[in-house]
Structure formats: structure tokens, C-alpha cells
Write an enzyme that holds these catalytic residues in place. Structure first.
Site, mmCIF file in Angstrom:
data_model
loop_
_atom_site.group_PDB
_atom_site.id
_atom_site.type_symbol
_atom_site.label_atom_id
_atom_site.label_comp_id
_atom_site.label_asym_id
_atom_site.label_seq_id
_atom_site.Cartn_x
_atom_site.Cartn_y
_atom_site.Cartn_z
ATOM 1 N N CYS A 16 0.807 -1.224 0.000
ATOM 2 C CA CYS A 16 0.000 0.000 0.000
ATOM 3 C C CYS A 16 0.840 1.274 0.000
ATOM 4 O O CYS A 16 0.348 2.333 -0.385
ATOM 5 C CB CYS A 16 -0.950 -0.005 1.187
ATOM 6 S SG CYS A 16 -2.111 -1.386 1.184
ATOM 7 N N HIS A 33 -3.403 7.387 2.040
ATOM 8 C CA HIS A 33 -3.777 6.067 1.534
ATOM 9 C C HIS A 33 -5.180 5.752 2.019
ATOM 10 O O HIS A 33 -5.512 5.963 3.190
ATOM 11 C CB HIS A 33 -2.777 5.029 2.037
ATOM 12 C CG HIS A 33 -3.219 3.614 1.819
ATOM 13 N ND1 HIS A 33 -3.678 3.165 0.612
ATOM 14 C CD2 HIS A 33 -3.287 2.556 2.672
ATOM 15 C CE1 HIS A 33 -4.013 1.890 0.709
ATOM 16 N NE2 HIS A 33 -3.783 1.497 1.954
ATOM 17 N N ASN A 65 -10.030 -0.165 -0.427
ATOM 18 C CA ASN A 65 -8.570 -0.075 -0.362
ATOM 19 C C ASN A 65 -8.002 -0.635 -1.663
ATOM 20 O O ASN A 65 -8.045 -1.845 -1.892
ATOM 21 C CB ASN A 65 -8.064 -0.866 0.841
ATOM 22 C CG ASN A 65 -6.554 -0.793 1.007
ATOM 23 O OD1 ASN A 65 -5.836 -0.357 0.118
ATOM 24 N ND2 ASN A 65 -6.072 -1.239 2.165
#
Length: 325
Positions: free
Chosen positions: A115, A252, A282
Site C-alpha cells: 500500500c 492512503h 482499499n
């Protein structure tokens, strides 16, 4: 004193056509829309179609970024694709995108920091551009996380989605002050002691399989808020800035509670935070460039504004970057 800066010249994004809602997931596993929204803020996510690869979604985002920048593919001499879901063990997904764009010069490679991948890729491209090793870079975050999800594990399958975002960076001379446009500072960190908190339980060198994503959610949440605040504080210490100076915070998009807690710790108001997690889920390395592209396209982010990005991913890895738009 003048110095080279990596100036952001364009943004692009791509999301697969299929949208999976929480209601659809509730029909697959023991969960509910209320449970997912309360714990994550996610209401829907995009899922790649059969045969729609990471390279394909990354290519579409790259093409959109080049069009937005008004820069020809033939001018690009560096492509970095941040991804944890490459199309093949090798060659790199970046080389597929390079070939599809008709680029034959420069370098193209993948970068794996899960990520945090886009932040790591941006920091890497910045070093190439400011050193004179490259002049124009495509930095792409592209993921098809739906391919590594265990759709019977309600703790993880509700969280992730697919998509890609890209930016075009160009080396340009600046004054060496914080008034310069471009990447002003980057910070990246890793700590492998926590690898078993967020990982995929397979790979060619271990199980010879792709494997599925596994996560200890509470541990990830705890470390995320602490680590993300830490890396941004390094940025503030280096620049003398504070949360009040940031025009837009683009974190993020992992979990709305992590986003809100981090923004609060940094003193950044909710009205200055770009949030897409509710619609995208996500998307790992794609989440920040997807959010940047959306806020750029709708006019929220304006030239000259300060944009702070940050992310944390498996490894653990984490990092931040400060950009003057």
C-alpha cells in the site's frame, strides 16, 4: 540556490466498470452493509473483469495522465509501476505498459511496497529526475487485489478493490525553496519485524502458488496511526511547516477511521482531506494516485497548493511526500 525539482504535470486514473456493493458481499459472507461501513467507511469497490489485468488498468491510467499533462509517450524515459499484484512473476508489468505506449528508451520496472508503493515509487522517481538520470517519468499505482482475496474471509474480502492511478513528473529547475513547484520532500520507512501482520500466504519461492491476503486488522490499525503520524512529523520538522500549512491531505485510502485519526493527530481539518475509500475501498498502491486524480479533475487541488500524501502497507512499509502542485 537553484536545484532540480520533480514537477507534477498530469494525473490520470482508471476504475474497472464492475462495482461491488456491500449488499452483494453480504450475500456471499457473514457480514452487512452496516458492519462494513461502521468499521471501515467503505460502501462499494470496483472489481476487474475476467481477463482485465493489472497491466491493462495501469496502461489506461497512464494514457489518461499523459493526456492530462499534454506530454507525448515518446518523451517518457522512466516508468515505475507500484504494484503488489503484477501480471507475471516476470517480466515487470511496467515493461508491458512501456511497450503498449510505444516507448523504447529509458527504463521501466516494478516496485513492491504494497500500500505504500506509490509513495516509494514517487520517491524513487524523484531521485532519478533530480539527479539528471531521467527527464520525464510515469509513476503508476496499479492493482487487481480481487485476485488475491479469500472471498470466504469476511475480515479481508470486504476491504479491497481494483484500479489504477498515474502521475507524470518532469524534471524542471527550481529555486531550492519551499515555493518551488514539484516534490519538496519524501520520507520512506520499513520494519520487517511486523511482516506477519499483513501478508500474502504464498509465492513462487515458498508455496509455488499466488496465495491469499492475510491480516491482523487491530495490529495494522494501531501501527498505521502511529507510523503515519511519525513520517509526516519528519516532513514538518524538515520544512518548518505544520498541519495548518497543508492545503490538501491525500492519505492512503485503507480505512476511514485510520484516515480520520491520522488527520486529527496532524492537525489537518476534515475539509482538507481527500477521501475516496467509501467508493473505491482499499486499492493498495493505486489508492493515492486515484484520489489525486479525482481531486485534480474536479478542481479541488489548484496550482501552487501544498499537497501531503502518506501511506502504510505490509512489510510494514510506510512513507510520505510533500508536493507543491
Amino acid at each position: 540556490m537553484s536545484r532540480m525539482r520533480s514537477v507534477l504535470r498530469g494525473c490520470g486514473s482508471y476504475l474497472p466498470a464492475r462495482i461491488m456493493t456491500n449488499a452483494e458481499l453480504a450475500a456471499m459472507v457473514d457480514t452487512s452493509d452496516e458492519w462494513i461501513v461502521q468499521r471501515t467507511g467503505i460502501r462499494a469497490r470496483h472489481i476487474a473483469a475476467d481477463g482485465e489485468t493489472t497491466g491493462m488498468v495501469g496502461l489506461k491510467a497512464a494514457e489518461a495522465a499523459l493526456a492530462d499533462a499534454g506530454i507525448l509517450a515518446s518523451e517518457v524515459d522512466l516508468i515505475i509501476v507500484a504494484t503488489a499484484t503484477p501480471d507475471h512473476t516476470f517480466p515487470a508489468t511496467a515493461t508491458y505498459i512501456q511497450a503498449e505506449l510505444g516507448i523504447t528508451q529509458g527504463a521501466a520496472f516494478d516496485l513492491q511496497a504494497v500500500c505504500s508503493g506509490f509513495v516509494f515509487a514517487l520517491a524513487t522517481a524523484d531521485k532519478f529526475l533530480t539527479s539528471g538520470a531521467a527527464k520525464t517519468a510515469l509513476v503508476i499505482g496499479a492493482e487487481t487485489f480481487s485476485r488475491i482475496l479469500d472471498w470466504e474471509d469476511r475480515a479481508t474480502c470486504v476491504l479491497f478493490g481494483d484500479g489504477a492511478g498515474a502521475v507524470v513528473l518532469r524534471a524542471e529547475e527550481g529555486t531550492g525553496t519551499l515555493a518551488d513547484r514539484g516534490v519538496l520532500t519524501t520520507h520512506v520507512r520499513s520494519d520487517g519485524r511486523y511482516a506477519n501482520k499483513l501478508y500474502v500466504d504464498g509465492g513462487p519461492g515458498s508455496t509455488k502458488t499466488v496465495g491469499f491476503l492475510r491480516m491482523e486488522g487491530r495490529e495494522v490499525f494501531k501501527h498505521a496511526v502511529i507510523n503515519l503520524a511519525e513520517t509526516v512529523r519528519h516532513t514538518f520538522e524538515e520544512t518548518g511547516l505544520s498541519g495548518d500549512d497543508i492545503d490538501w491531505f491525500v492519505p492512503h485510502q485503507a480505512n476511514r477511521r485510520i484516515i480520520d485519526a491520522t488527520a486529527h493527530k496532524l492537525g489537518i481539518g476534515e475539509d482538507r482531506v481527500v477521501v475516496t475509500v467509501d467508493r473505491h475501498g482499499n486499492t493498495s498502491a493505486a489508492s493515492i494516485p486515484l484520489a489525486l486524480a479525482e481531486a485534480h479533475a474536479d478542481g479541488r487541488i489548484k496550482p501552487g497548493q501544498l499537497v501531503l500524501i502518506e501511506a502504510m502497507g505490509g512489510g510494514f512499509t510506510w512513507g510520505s511526500a510533500l508536493i507543491r502542485w
